[in-house]
Design a protein around this motif. Structure first.
Motif, PDB file in Angstrom:
ATOM      1  N   PRO A  31      46.999  72.886  58.279  1.00 46.71           N
ATOM      2  CA  PRO A  31      47.038  71.647  57.498  1.00 46.71           C
ATOM      3  C   PRO A  31      47.497  71.945  56.076  1.00 46.71           C
ATOM      4  O   PRO A  31      47.323  73.059  55.580  1.00 46.71           O
ATOM      5  CB  PRO A  31      45.584  71.172  57.530  1.00 46.71           C
ATOM      6  CG  PRO A  31      44.775  72.390  57.837  1.00 46.71           C
ATOM      7  CD  PRO A  31      45.632  73.264  58.689  1.00 46.71           C
ATOM      8  N   SER A  32      48.091  70.968  55.427  1.00 51.06           N
ATOM      9  CA  SER A  32      48.667  71.196  54.100  1.00 51.06           C
ATOM     10  C   SER A  32      47.622  71.576  53.058  1.00 51.06           C
ATOM     11  O   SER A  32      47.937  72.189  52.042  1.00 51.06           O
ATOM     12  CB  SER A  32      49.423  69.949  53.635  1.00 51.06           C
ATOM     13  OG  SER A  32      48.550  68.820  53.594  1.00 51.06           O
ATOM     14  N   ARG A  33      46.356  71.246  53.314  1.00 49.09           N
ATOM     15  CA  ARG A  33      45.286  71.566  52.364  1.00 49.09           C
ATOM     16  C   ARG A  33      44.857  73.030  52.431  1.00 49.09           C
ATOM     17  O   ARG A  33      44.119  73.511  51.566  1.00 49.09           O
ATOM     18  CB  ARG A  33      44.068  70.703  52.657  1.00 49.09           C
ATOM     19  CG  ARG A  33      43.381  71.041  53.986  1.00 49.09           C
ATOM     20  CD  ARG A  33      42.140  70.220  54.258  1.00 49.09           C
ATOM     21  NE  ARG A  33      41.474  70.643  55.494  1.00 49.09           N
ATOM     22  CZ  ARG A  33      41.773  70.227  56.701  1.00 49.09           C
ATOM     23  NH1 ARG A  33      42.776  69.346  56.845  1.00 49.09           N
ATOM     24  NH2 ARG A  33      41.111  70.659  57.768  1.00 49.09           N
ATOM     25  N   ALA A  34      45.291  73.744  53.459  1.00 51.44           N
ATOM     26  CA  ALA A  34      44.818  75.106  53.699  1.00 51.44           C
ATOM     27  C   ALA A  34      45.223  76.046  52.567  1.00 51.44           C
ATOM     28  O   ALA A  34      46.256  75.871  51.911  1.00 51.44           O
ATOM     29  CB  ALA A  34      45.361  75.633  55.026  1.00 51.44           C
ATOM     30  N   VAL A  35      44.394  77.051  52.350  1.00 53.05           N
ATOM     31  CA  VAL A  35      44.670  78.105  51.372  1.00 53.05           C
ATOM     32  C   VAL A  35      44.630  79.442  52.102  1.00 53.05           C
ATOM     33  O   VAL A  35      43.697  79.712  52.875  1.00 53.05           O
ATOM     34  CB  VAL A  35      43.637  78.091  50.228  1.00 53.05           C
ATOM     35  CG1 VAL A  35      43.827  79.298  49.313  1.00 53.05           C
ATOM     36  CG2 VAL A  35      43.750  76.802  49.425  1.00 53.05           C
ATOM     37  N   ILE A  36      45.650  80.253  51.878  1.00 54.58           N
ATOM     38  CA  ILE A  36      45.731  81.583  52.498  1.00 54.58           C
ATOM     39  C   ILE A  36      45.434  82.633  51.436  1.00 54.58           C
ATOM     40  O   ILE A  36      46.076  82.670  50.378  1.00 54.58           O
ATOM     41  CB  ILE A  36      47.123  81.841  53.097  1.00 54.58           C
ATOM     42  CG1 ILE A  36      47.458  80.791  54.162  1.00 54.58           C
ATOM     43  CG2 ILE A  36      47.207  83.246  53.687  1.00 54.58           C
ATOM     44  CD1 ILE A  36      48.910  80.832  54.619  1.00 54.58           C
TER      45      ILE A  36
ATOM     46  N   ILE B 235      32.189  95.085  50.111  1.00 46.65           N
ATOM     47  CA  ILE B 235      31.304  94.127  49.436  1.00 46.65           C
ATOM     48  C   ILE B 235      32.012  93.468  48.251  1.00 46.65           C
ATOM     49  O   ILE B 235      32.111  92.232  48.208  1.00 46.65           O
ATOM     50  CB  ILE B 235      29.990  94.809  49.007  1.00 46.65           C
ATOM     51  CG1 ILE B 235      29.264  95.357  50.237  1.00 46.65           C
ATOM     52  CG2 ILE B 235      29.105  93.830  48.235  1.00 46.65           C
ATOM     53  CD1 ILE B 235      28.106  96.287  49.904  1.00 46.65           C
ATOM     54  N   PRO B 236      32.540  94.228  47.267  1.00 48.11           N
ATOM     55  CA  PRO B 236      33.286  93.557  46.198  1.00 48.11           C
ATOM     56  C   PRO B 236      34.558  92.884  46.693  1.00 48.11           C
ATOM     57  O   PRO B 236      34.999  91.893  46.114  1.00 48.11           O
ATOM     58  CB  PRO B 236      33.591  94.680  45.202  1.00 48.11           C
ATOM     59  CG  PRO B 236      33.445  95.948  45.964  1.00 48.11           C
ATOM     60  CD  PRO B 236      32.404  95.685  47.002  1.00 48.11           C
ATOM     61  N   THR B 237      35.148  93.391  47.766  1.00 50.83           N
ATOM     62  CA  THR B 237      36.330  92.742  48.329  1.00 50.83           C
ATOM     63  C   THR B 237      35.982  91.348  48.835  1.00 50.83           C
ATOM     64  O   THR B 237      36.678  90.369  48.556  1.00 50.83           O
ATOM     65  CB  THR B 237      36.921  93.577  49.476  1.00 50.83           C
ATOM     66  OG1 THR B 237      37.310  94.861  48.989  1.00 50.83           O
ATOM     67  CG2 THR B 237      38.144  92.888  50.070  1.00 50.83           C
ATOM     68  N   ALA B 238      34.897  91.248  49.584  1.00 53.75           N
ATOM     69  CA  ALA B 238      34.466  89.952  50.119  1.00 53.75           C
ATOM     70  C   ALA B 238      34.100  88.997  48.990  1.00 53.75           C
ATOM     71  O   ALA B 238      34.471  87.815  49.009  1.00 53.75           O
ATOM     72  CB  ALA B 238      33.283  90.138  51.069  1.00 53.75           C
ATOM     73  N   GLU B 239      33.388  89.502  47.993  1.00 56.20           N
ATOM     74  CA  GLU B 239      33.000  88.648  46.874  1.00 56.20           C
ATOM     75  C   GLU B 239      34.234  88.154  46.117  1.00 56.20           C
ATOM     76  O   GLU B 239      34.310  86.988  45.709  1.00 56.20           O
ATOM     77  CB  GLU B 239      32.068  89.408  45.924  1.00 56.20           C
ATOM     78  CG  GLU B 239      30.682  89.658  46.518  1.00 56.20           C
ATOM     79  CD  GLU B 239      29.728  90.267  45.514  1.00 56.20           C
ATOM     80  OE1 GLU B 239      30.089  90.376  44.319  1.00 56.20           O
ATOM     81  OE2 GLU B 239      28.599  90.627  45.913  1.00 56.20           O
TER      82      GLU B 239
ATOM     83  N   MET C 183      38.148  83.766  44.852  1.00 53.49           N
ATOM     84  CA  MET C 183      39.480  83.180  44.859  1.00 53.49           C
ATOM     85  C   MET C 183      39.510  81.874  45.644  1.00 53.49           C
ATOM     86  O   MET C 183      40.188  80.916  45.251  1.00 53.49           O
ATOM     87  CB  MET C 183      40.483  84.170  45.445  1.00 53.49           C
ATOM     88  CG  MET C 183      40.716  85.402  44.581  1.00 53.49           C
ATOM     89  SD  MET C 183      41.925  86.528  45.308  1.00 53.49           S
ATOM     90  CE  MET C 183      43.412  85.527  45.207  1.00 53.49           C
ATOM     91  N   ALA C 184      38.771  81.846  46.746  1.00 47.95           N
ATOM     92  CA  ALA C 184      38.707  80.621  47.551  1.00 47.95           C
ATOM     93  C   ALA C 184      38.088  79.480  46.743  1.00 47.95           C
ATOM     94  O   ALA C 184      38.580  78.344  46.766  1.00 47.95           O
ATOM     95  CB  ALA C 184      37.901  80.872  48.828  1.00 47.95           C
ATOM     96  N   ILE C 185      37.030  79.769  46.027  1.00 46.03           N
ATOM     97  CA  ILE C 185      36.364  78.742  45.213  1.00 46.03           C
ATOM     98  C   ILE C 185      37.289  78.251  44.107  1.00 46.03           C
ATOM     99  O   ILE C 185      37.368  77.049  43.820  1.00 46.03           O
ATOM    100  CB  ILE C 185      35.050  79.299  44.623  1.00 46.03           C
ATOM    101  CG1 ILE C 185      34.045  79.560  45.751  1.00 46.03           C
ATOM    102  CG2 ILE C 185      34.472  78.352  43.574  1.00 46.03           C
ATOM    103  CD1 ILE C 185      32.798  80.303  45.307  1.00 46.03           C
ATOM    104  N   GLN C 186      38.008  79.178  43.486  1.00 43.07           N
ATOM    105  CA  GLN C 186      38.887  78.829  42.365  1.00 43.07           C
ATOM    106  C   GLN C 186      40.097  78.010  42.802  1.00 43.07           C
ATOM    107  O   GLN C 186      40.665  77.271  41.991  1.00 43.07           O
ATOM    108  CB  GLN C 186      39.361  80.095  41.661  1.00 43.07           C
ATOM    109  CG  GLN C 186      38.268  80.833  40.903  1.00 43.07           C
ATOM    110  CD  GLN C 186      38.758  82.163  40.342  1.00 43.07           C
ATOM    111  OE1 GLN C 186      39.733  82.741  40.846  1.00 43.07           O
ATOM    112  NE2 GLN C 186      38.088  82.654  39.314  1.00 43.07           N
TER     113      GLN C 186
END
Length: 299
Positions: A234-239, A134-138, A143-146
């Protein structure tokens, strides 16, 4: 209650503070090392240096999330001194004593096996791993939002791995409105992903499913996000790689391609140390209680 039970706790981070609090509330005798730099007092715990003598009467030895490194060094964020677990330390533990940690590297496993001491890896337990997801997913979503300029809602996500963490993460992303693909290998995981409304893809055929991905989350601790996969993103992707170190991403090639890629293991202790600490505390205190009851019944 843990009255009369001697617990030694070595090093760790903010999660261990919750463990210490829980154990002292249950009336255990708690001795700690690696907390000399902590400014807040640990009520009910005794501070000590790591010496063989402190381990002779231990009923349980508690180590951090990753017990030791490959040379026996224990992470201790509340101390500037090196804390190192040696052969002579394990040799002094009573045979009934168990060593508890999140996950153990070969060094710790070999030491415990050599001296006949039982090692308990808490993160291998389903209950701890599911709660920790749960905290891992959050944290992964945070990080994705940031690190993007788009919303999760309407994004195209790919979650690699459909274990306990991947399951929770995929469901969280889906709940936020992302279109989620899940990389799976097993037929039962394929069926479950499809039943839950995800698009399952075979991890052996990822290269054909990454052309329109905005967010790629990896939970698999082996090299799976290869240069071939990254070349198709795509170049916009975030890993965001949340597998244990060193992760499963070719970070060198991602940087070369200009794709943002981050390794983020241990997110529960980073984004929600109090919650993560309570998860560990509840589990380990229950296990110690069970061991104590069983030992007393045998006497």
């Amino acid at each position: 209650m843990l009255t009369g039970v001697n617990v030694v706790l070595l090093g760790g981070d903010a999660r261990q503070l919750e463990v210490i609090r829980k154990l002292t509330e249950l009336d255990a005798s708690v001795t700690v090392a690696g907390f000399d730099g902590l400014h807040t007092p640990l009520d009910g715990a005794v501070h000590a240096e790591l010496e063989c003598e402190m381990l002779q009467a231990a009923d349980a030895l508690l180590l951090p999330a990753v017990g030791t490194d490959d040379e026996g060094v224990i992470t201790a964020v509340f101390s500037d001194r090196e804390l190192r677990l040696l052969d002579e330390h394990i040799a002094r533990l009573p045979k009934h004593c168990k060593v508890y940690t999140g996950m153990a590297k070969p060094y710790l496993k070999q030491l415990c096996a050599k001296h006949g001491i039982q090692l308990v890896e808490l993160f291998e337990r389903d209950d701890v791993a599911i709660f920790n997801s749960i905290p891992t997913a959050e944290g992964a979503v945070m990080m994705a939002i940031q690190n993007t300029d788009i919303t999760i809602h309407g994004s195209n996500s790919l979650v690699l791995g459909f274990g306990r963490t991947g399951f929770t993460l995929a469901r969280t992303l889906q709940g936020m409105g992302s279109k989620v693909k899940v990389g799976v290998r097993r037929e039962d995981h394929f069926a479950r992903a499809l039943e839950m409304g995800f698009e399952p893809v075979d991890t052996s055929n990822l290269v054909h499913h990454t052309g329109n991905i905005d967010l790629l989350f990896n939970t698999i601790p082996t090299m799976i996000v290869t240069a071939q996969i990254i070349a198709k993103l795509p170049s916009r992707a975030v890993i965001i790689d949340i597998a244990s170190k060193p992760g499963g991403t070719d970070f060198r090639f991602a940087e070369k391609r200009g794709i943002k890629a981050m390794l983020a293991p241990g997110l529960p202790g980073v984004v929600a140390p109090k919650t993560a600490g309570r998860i560990i505390a509840d589990c380990v205190s229950r296990l110690i209680q069970e061991d104590t009851t069983e030992r007393r019944d045998e006497q």
